[in-house]
Design a protein around this motif. Structure first.
Motif: not given
Length: 382
Positions: A120-122, A125-128, A132-135, A157-159
Protein backbone atom coordinates in the motif's frame (compact mmCIF):
# COMPACT_ATOMS: atom_id res chain seq x y z
CA UNK A 1 21.26 2.37 19.49
CA UNK A 2 24.53 3.60 18.06
CA UNK A 3 24.10 5.35 14.70
CA UNK A 4 26.14 4.48 11.67
CA UNK A 5 29.01 6.81 10.90
CA UNK A 6 29.58 6.87 7.18
CA UNK A 7 33.17 7.06 6.07
CA UNK A 8 34.29 7.20 2.47
CA UNK A 9 32.30 4.86 0.27
CA UNK A 10 31.32 2.42 2.97
CA UNK A 11 29.31 2.08 6.12
CA UNK A 12 31.05 2.66 9.40
CA UNK A 13 30.91 1.63 13.02
CA UNK A 14 29.22 -0.42 14.32
CA UNK A 15 28.19 -2.24 11.16
CA UNK A 16 31.10 -2.38 8.78
CA UNK A 17 33.73 -0.42 6.92
CA UNK A 18 34.14 -0.91 3.21
CA UNK A 19 37.73 -1.48 2.16
CA UNK A 20 39.20 -0.36 -1.13
CA UNK A 21 39.03 -3.85 -2.61
CA UNK A 22 36.69 -4.53 -5.50
CA UNK A 23 33.76 -6.79 -4.84
CA UNK A 24 32.64 -9.39 -7.32
CA UNK A 25 29.17 -8.72 -8.63
CA UNK A 26 27.25 -11.88 -7.96
CA UNK A 27 24.61 -11.45 -10.66
CA UNK A 28 21.87 -12.18 -8.18
CA UNK A 29 19.15 -11.35 -10.67
CA UNK A 30 20.50 -13.75 -13.26
CA UNK A 31 21.08 -16.87 -11.18
CA UNK A 32 17.74 -18.55 -10.73
CA UNK A 33 19.51 -21.79 -9.86
CA UNK A 34 21.11 -20.21 -6.80
CA UNK A 35 17.77 -19.45 -5.17
CA UNK A 36 17.65 -20.55 -1.58
CA UNK A 37 15.24 -23.31 -0.72
CA UNK A 38 12.08 -22.27 1.05
CA UNK A 39 12.64 -22.81 4.76
CA UNK A 40 9.03 -22.75 5.87
CA UNK A 41 8.54 -24.74 9.05
CA UNK A 42 4.94 -23.88 9.82
CA UNK A 43 2.99 -22.47 6.92
CA UNK A 44 0.11 -20.39 8.15
CA UNK A 45 -2.79 -22.15 6.49
CA UNK A 46 -5.90 -20.48 5.20
CA UNK A 47 -7.88 -21.88 8.13
CA UNK A 48 -5.52 -20.14 10.55
CA UNK A 49 -5.64 -16.76 8.88
CA UNK A 50 -8.06 -13.89 9.37
CA UNK A 51 -10.64 -15.09 6.85
CA UNK A 52 -14.31 -14.41 6.26
CA UNK A 53 -15.40 -16.91 8.90
CA UNK A 54 -13.80 -14.67 11.54
CA UNK A 55 -15.75 -11.60 10.42
CA UNK A 56 -19.27 -10.58 11.45
CA UNK A 57 -22.17 -11.94 9.43
CA UNK A 58 -24.44 -9.78 7.32
CA UNK A 59 -21.84 -7.39 5.88
CA UNK A 60 -22.51 -8.49 2.34
CA UNK A 61 -20.67 -10.33 -0.44
CA UNK A 62 -18.18 -7.48 -0.95
CA UNK A 63 -16.64 -8.18 2.46
CA UNK A 64 -16.64 -11.92 1.77
CA UNK A 65 -14.83 -11.31 -1.54
CA UNK A 66 -12.33 -9.00 0.13
CA UNK A 67 -11.59 -11.54 2.88
CA UNK A 68 -11.16 -14.27 0.26
CA UNK A 69 -8.75 -12.01 -1.64
CA UNK A 70 -6.80 -11.46 1.57
CA UNK A 71 -6.50 -15.20 2.04
CA UNK A 72 -5.37 -15.76 -1.55
CA UNK A 73 -2.65 -13.14 -1.37
CA UNK A 74 -1.07 -14.40 1.88
CA UNK A 75 -0.43 -18.07 1.28
CA UNK A 76 3.21 -18.42 0.26
CA UNK A 77 6.57 -17.21 1.43
CA UNK A 78 10.05 -18.33 2.37
CA UNK A 79 9.23 -18.86 6.04
CA UNK A 80 12.56 -17.29 6.98
CA UNK A 81 11.29 -15.79 10.23
CA UNK A 82 9.91 -19.07 11.54
CA UNK A 83 13.10 -20.86 10.49
CA UNK A 84 15.28 -18.35 12.35
CA UNK A 85 13.11 -18.60 15.44
CA UNK A 86 13.09 -22.39 15.36
CA UNK A 87 16.87 -22.61 15.07
CA UNK A 88 17.46 -20.34 18.06
CA UNK A 89 14.59 -21.70 20.16
CA UNK A 90 15.79 -25.28 19.74
CA UNK A 91 19.46 -24.54 20.43
CA UNK A 92 18.58 -22.32 23.40
CA UNK A 93 16.85 -25.26 25.05
CA UNK A 94 13.25 -24.82 23.90
CA UNK A 95 11.27 -28.06 23.77
CA UNK A 96 7.60 -27.02 23.90
CA UNK A 97 6.02 -27.77 20.53
CA UNK A 98 2.97 -25.63 21.28
CA UNK A 99 5.16 -22.59 21.97
CA UNK A 100 7.25 -23.22 18.88
CA UNK A 101 4.25 -23.58 16.57
CA UNK A 102 2.42 -20.55 18.00
CA UNK A 103 5.49 -18.30 17.79
CA UNK A 104 6.21 -19.36 14.21
CA UNK A 105 2.63 -18.65 13.21
CA UNK A 106 2.66 -15.23 14.88
CA UNK A 107 5.94 -14.26 13.21
CA UNK A 108 4.70 -15.23 9.75
CA UNK A 109 1.40 -13.39 10.28
CA UNK A 110 3.34 -10.28 11.32
CA UNK A 111 5.43 -10.56 8.17
CA UNK A 112 2.35 -10.89 5.98
CA UNK A 113 0.79 -7.84 7.64
CA UNK A 114 3.84 -5.72 6.91
CA UNK A 115 4.02 -6.96 3.32
CA UNK A 116 0.42 -5.90 2.70
CA UNK A 117 1.07 -2.50 4.28
CA UNK A 118 4.34 -2.11 2.37
CA UNK A 119 2.53 -2.67 -0.93
CA UNK A 120 0.00 0.00 0.00
CA UNK A 121 2.77 2.43 0.98
CA UNK A 122 4.65 1.81 -2.28
CA UNK A 123 1.56 1.78 -4.49
CA UNK A 124 2.34 -1.74 -5.74
CA UNK A 125 -0.45 -3.97 -7.02
CA UNK A 126 1.54 -7.21 -7.42
CA UNK A 127 3.44 -9.43 -5.00
CA UNK A 128 4.97 -12.87 -5.59
CA UNK A 129 4.10 -12.74 -9.27
CA UNK A 130 0.37 -12.18 -8.89
CA UNK A 131 -2.03 -9.41 -7.89
CA UNK A 132 -1.81 -8.55 -4.22
CA UNK A 133 -4.74 -7.59 -2.00
CA UNK A 134 -4.71 -3.99 -3.18
CA UNK A 135 -4.49 -5.10 -6.81
CA UNK A 136 -7.27 -7.65 -6.49
CA UNK A 137 -9.57 -5.24 -4.69
CA UNK A 138 -8.91 -2.49 -7.23
CA UNK A 139 -9.59 -4.81 -10.15
CA UNK A 140 -12.77 -6.10 -8.55
CA UNK A 141 -14.02 -2.54 -8.07
CA UNK A 142 -13.28 -1.64 -11.69
CA UNK A 143 -15.10 -4.76 -12.89
CA UNK A 144 -18.10 -3.67 -10.84
CA UNK A 145 -18.25 -0.36 -12.68
CA UNK A 146 -16.38 1.96 -10.33
CA UNK A 147 -14.36 4.75 -11.90
CA UNK A 148 -10.61 4.26 -12.09
CA UNK A 149 -9.98 6.71 -9.26
CA UNK A 150 -12.68 5.27 -7.02
CA UNK A 151 -11.59 1.69 -7.66
CA UNK A 152 -8.00 2.65 -6.81
CA UNK A 153 -9.17 4.28 -3.59
CA UNK A 154 -11.22 1.24 -2.59
CA UNK A 155 -8.24 -0.97 -3.41
CA UNK A 156 -5.90 1.13 -1.29
CA UNK A 157 -8.31 1.06 1.65
CA UNK A 158 -8.81 -2.68 1.17
CA UNK A 159 -5.06 -3.21 1.36
CA UNK A 160 -4.67 -0.96 4.38
CA UNK A 161 -7.47 -2.63 6.33
CA UNK A 162 -6.36 -6.11 5.28
CA UNK A 163 -2.92 -5.39 6.66
CA UNK A 164 -4.56 -4.14 9.85
CA UNK A 165 -6.48 -7.41 10.18
CA UNK A 166 -3.31 -9.45 9.80
CA UNK A 167 -1.48 -7.23 12.28
CA UNK A 168 -4.25 -7.69 14.84
CA UNK A 169 -4.19 -11.44 14.21
CA UNK A 170 -0.42 -11.53 14.70
CA UNK A 171 -0.52 -9.54 17.92
CA UNK A 172 -3.29 -11.80 19.18
CA UNK A 173 -1.14 -14.86 18.51
CA UNK A 174 1.80 -13.30 20.33
CA UNK A 175 -0.40 -12.34 23.30
CA UNK A 176 -1.70 -15.91 23.59
CA UNK A 177 1.70 -17.62 23.60
CA UNK A 178 1.46 -20.46 26.17
CA UNK A 179 4.29 -19.30 28.43
CA UNK A 180 4.43 -17.93 32.00
CA UNK A 181 3.38 -14.30 32.43
CA UNK A 182 6.88 -12.88 33.08
CA UNK A 183 8.18 -14.55 29.92
CA UNK A 184 5.18 -13.34 27.93
CA UNK A 185 5.67 -9.77 29.15
CA UNK A 186 9.31 -9.86 28.05
CA UNK A 187 8.36 -11.34 24.69
CA UNK A 188 5.66 -8.73 24.10
CA UNK A 189 8.12 -5.94 24.86
CA UNK A 190 10.40 -7.31 22.13
CA UNK A 191 7.47 -7.58 19.70
CA UNK A 192 6.31 -4.05 20.47
CA UNK A 193 9.78 -2.63 19.91
CA UNK A 194 10.15 -4.41 16.58
CA UNK A 195 6.71 -3.31 15.35
CA UNK A 196 7.34 0.31 16.31
CA UNK A 197 10.73 0.27 14.57
CA UNK A 198 9.27 -1.22 11.39
CA UNK A 199 6.41 1.27 11.22
CA UNK A 200 8.75 4.21 11.79
CA UNK A 201 11.17 2.87 9.18
CA UNK A 202 8.36 2.47 6.65
CA UNK A 203 7.30 6.07 7.18
CA UNK A 204 10.89 7.28 6.78
CA UNK A 205 11.06 5.36 3.50
CA UNK A 206 7.83 6.86 2.15
CA UNK A 207 8.73 10.35 3.35
CA UNK A 208 12.15 10.18 1.74
CA UNK A 209 10.73 8.99 -1.56
CA UNK A 210 8.02 11.65 -1.57
CA UNK A 211 10.53 14.48 -1.21
CA UNK A 212 12.59 13.10 -4.07
CA UNK A 213 15.99 14.29 -2.91
CA UNK A 214 18.76 11.67 -2.64
CA UNK A 215 19.33 10.45 0.88
CA UNK A 216 22.64 9.68 2.53
CA UNK A 217 23.93 6.15 2.77
CA UNK A 218 23.73 6.34 6.55
CA UNK A 219 20.03 7.20 6.36
CA UNK A 220 19.30 4.48 3.79
CA UNK A 221 20.92 1.85 6.01
CA UNK A 222 19.09 3.14 9.08
CA UNK A 223 15.78 2.77 7.22
CA UNK A 224 16.63 -0.81 6.28
CA UNK A 225 17.62 -1.66 9.84
CA UNK A 226 14.37 -0.24 11.20
CA UNK A 227 11.76 -1.37 8.70
CA UNK A 228 13.20 -4.80 7.87
CA UNK A 229 15.90 -6.06 10.22
CA UNK A 230 14.09 -5.26 13.47
CA UNK A 231 11.04 -7.48 12.91
CA UNK A 232 12.23 -9.85 10.21
CA UNK A 233 15.55 -11.10 11.58
CA UNK A 234 16.33 -9.68 15.02
CA UNK A 235 12.91 -10.34 16.55
CA UNK A 236 12.71 -14.06 15.63
CA UNK A 237 16.18 -14.75 17.03
CA UNK A 238 15.72 -12.79 20.26
CA UNK A 239 12.29 -14.36 20.81
CA UNK A 240 13.90 -17.76 20.36
CA UNK A 241 16.08 -17.14 23.41
CA UNK A 242 13.37 -15.45 25.48
CA UNK A 243 10.71 -18.11 24.92
CA UNK A 244 13.17 -20.96 25.43
CA UNK A 245 14.39 -19.47 28.69
CA UNK A 246 17.90 -19.45 27.26
CA UNK A 247 20.93 -17.62 28.65
CA UNK A 248 20.56 -13.85 28.67
CA UNK A 249 24.11 -13.45 27.35
CA UNK A 250 23.02 -14.98 24.03
CA UNK A 251 20.76 -12.04 23.24
CA UNK A 252 23.24 -9.17 22.56
CA UNK A 253 25.27 -11.01 19.88
CA UNK A 254 22.08 -12.33 18.26
CA UNK A 255 20.56 -8.85 18.29
CA UNK A 256 23.66 -7.46 16.59
CA UNK A 257 23.71 -10.33 14.09
CA UNK A 258 20.07 -9.70 13.28
CA UNK A 259 20.61 -6.02 12.65
CA UNK A 260 23.49 -6.62 10.25
CA UNK A 261 21.89 -9.56 8.46
CA UNK A 262 18.46 -7.94 8.19
CA UNK A 263 19.96 -4.76 6.77
CA UNK A 264 21.91 -6.83 4.25
CA UNK A 265 18.65 -8.48 3.18
CA UNK A 266 17.11 -5.04 2.64
CA UNK A 267 20.08 -3.80 0.60
CA UNK A 268 19.90 -6.89 -1.62
CA UNK A 269 16.14 -6.44 -1.86
CA UNK A 270 16.71 -2.88 -3.05
CA UNK A 271 19.13 -4.15 -5.71
CA UNK A 272 16.58 -6.74 -6.83
CA UNK A 273 13.94 -4.01 -6.87
CA UNK A 274 15.91 -2.30 -9.65
CA UNK A 275 17.97 -5.02 -11.36
CA UNK A 276 15.88 -8.10 -10.61
CA UNK A 277 13.89 -10.06 -13.17
CA UNK A 278 10.17 -9.46 -12.47
CA UNK A 279 9.42 -13.01 -13.65
CA UNK A 280 11.57 -14.27 -10.78
CA UNK A 281 11.07 -11.63 -8.09
CA UNK A 282 7.32 -11.48 -8.65
CA UNK A 283 7.25 -7.68 -8.58
CA UNK A 284 8.10 -4.73 -10.79
CA UNK A 285 11.70 -3.60 -11.21
CA UNK A 286 10.55 -0.05 -11.89
CA UNK A 287 8.55 0.86 -8.79
CA UNK A 288 11.48 1.87 -6.58
CA UNK A 289 12.94 3.93 -9.41
CA UNK A 290 9.65 5.64 -10.22
CA UNK A 291 9.13 6.67 -6.61
CA UNK A 292 12.83 7.49 -6.02
CA UNK A 293 13.08 5.18 -3.01
CA UNK A 294 15.79 6.25 -0.53
CA UNK A 295 18.17 3.35 -1.11
CA UNK A 296 21.92 2.81 -0.98
CA UNK A 297 21.80 2.72 -4.80
CA UNK A 298 20.61 6.31 -5.13
CA UNK A 299 22.66 7.49 -2.16
CA UNK A 300 25.84 6.30 -3.86
CA UNK A 301 24.81 7.48 -7.33
CA UNK A 302 24.22 10.99 -5.98
CA UNK A 303 27.93 11.21 -5.09
CA UNK A 304 29.12 10.39 -8.63
CA UNK A 305 29.60 12.50 -11.74
CA UNK A 306 26.75 10.62 -13.41
CA UNK A 307 24.18 11.83 -10.90
CA UNK A 308 22.75 14.65 -13.09
CA UNK A 309 21.98 12.06 -15.77
CA UNK A 310 20.56 9.61 -13.23
CA UNK A 311 18.44 12.39 -11.75
CA UNK A 312 17.13 13.31 -15.18
CA UNK A 313 16.33 9.67 -15.99
CA UNK A 314 14.38 9.46 -12.74
CA UNK A 315 12.31 12.44 -13.83
CA UNK A 316 14.20 15.01 -11.79
CA UNK A 317 12.76 17.00 -8.93
CA UNK A 318 12.01 20.20 -10.84
CA UNK A 319 8.75 21.01 -12.57
CA UNK A 320 8.92 20.73 -16.32
CA UNK A 321 11.36 17.82 -16.39
CA UNK A 322 10.41 14.93 -18.69
CA UNK A 323 8.87 11.83 -17.16
CA UNK A 324 11.02 9.08 -15.66
CA UNK A 325 12.85 6.58 -17.86
CA UNK A 326 13.43 3.53 -15.60
CA UNK A 327 15.46 1.61 -18.19
CA UNK A 328 17.87 4.51 -18.65
CA UNK A 329 18.12 5.04 -14.89
CA UNK A 330 18.86 1.35 -14.37
CA UNK A 331 21.65 1.41 -16.95
CA UNK A 332 23.17 4.54 -15.43
CA UNK A 333 23.07 3.09 -11.92
CA UNK A 334 25.04 0.11 -13.18
CA UNK A 335 27.45 2.36 -15.09
CA UNK A 336 28.20 4.63 -12.14
CA UNK A 337 28.94 1.62 -9.93
CA UNK A 338 25.91 1.91 -7.65
CA UNK A 339 24.92 -1.71 -8.11
CA UNK A 340 28.42 -3.02 -7.37
CA UNK A 341 28.69 -0.69 -4.40
CA UNK A 342 25.37 -1.82 -2.91
CA UNK A 343 26.31 -5.48 -3.26
CA UNK A 344 29.62 -4.69 -1.58
CA UNK A 345 27.77 -3.05 1.30
CA UNK A 346 25.56 -6.14 1.62
CA UNK A 347 28.61 -8.40 1.60
CA UNK A 348 30.28 -6.45 4.37
CA UNK A 349 27.07 -6.46 6.39
CA UNK A 350 26.97 -10.25 6.18
CA UNK A 351 30.63 -10.34 7.22
CA UNK A 352 29.75 -8.17 10.21
CA UNK A 353 26.86 -10.52 11.03
CA UNK A 354 29.25 -13.48 11.02
CA UNK A 355 31.63 -11.63 13.32
CA UNK A 356 28.82 -10.85 15.77
CA UNK A 357 27.63 -14.44 15.67
CA UNK A 358 31.14 -15.69 16.42
CA UNK A 359 30.67 -15.02 20.13
CA UNK A 360 31.42 -17.42 22.98
CA UNK A 361 27.84 -16.81 24.14
CA UNK A 362 26.44 -18.38 20.96
CA UNK A 363 26.71 -22.19 20.86
CA UNK A 364 28.65 -23.61 17.94
CA UNK A 365 25.66 -25.72 16.91
CA UNK A 366 23.50 -22.60 16.66
CA UNK A 367 26.10 -20.79 14.57
CA UNK A 368 26.07 -23.75 12.19
CA UNK A 369 22.27 -23.74 12.06
CA UNK A 370 22.16 -20.03 11.23
CA UNK A 371 24.97 -20.13 8.69
CA UNK A 372 22.70 -21.01 5.71
CA UNK A 373 20.75 -17.80 6.26
CA UNK A 374 23.94 -15.77 6.12
CA UNK A 375 25.19 -17.69 3.10
CA UNK A 376 22.01 -17.17 1.08
CA UNK A 377 21.51 -13.49 1.92
CA UNK A 378 23.76 -12.52 -0.99
CA UNK A 379 22.42 -15.14 -3.40
CA UNK A 380 18.75 -14.26 -3.41
CA UNK A 381 16.92 -13.90 -6.69
CA UNK A 382 13.59 -12.91 -5.16
Amino acid sequence: MTPWNISGTGCGTPVCRISSKRFEVRGIHDRVGSEQQDMTLDSVSAAQRMTSRDLPDGLGPAVDDWAADLDRTTRSGKGMRSALFDAVYTHAGGRDEAVRAAACQALELLHEAFLVHDDVADGDDHRRGRPNLQGRTTTRGAEQGLSRETAAHVGMVGGLLGGDLLLVAAMGEFARLPVPAPVLHRAMAEVEGAVVASIAGEYADVHGAAHGEPTTQEHALAIGAAKTAAYSVTLPMVLGVVLAGGPEEMIPPLRETGRHLGTAYQVVDDVLGVFGDPAVTGKSNEGDLMRRAPTVLLAFASTTDLWPRVDAALGGTDAGRPGPDPAAARALLAECGARDHALGIAEDLVTAARAALDSPAVPHELRSALDPHLATALERTR
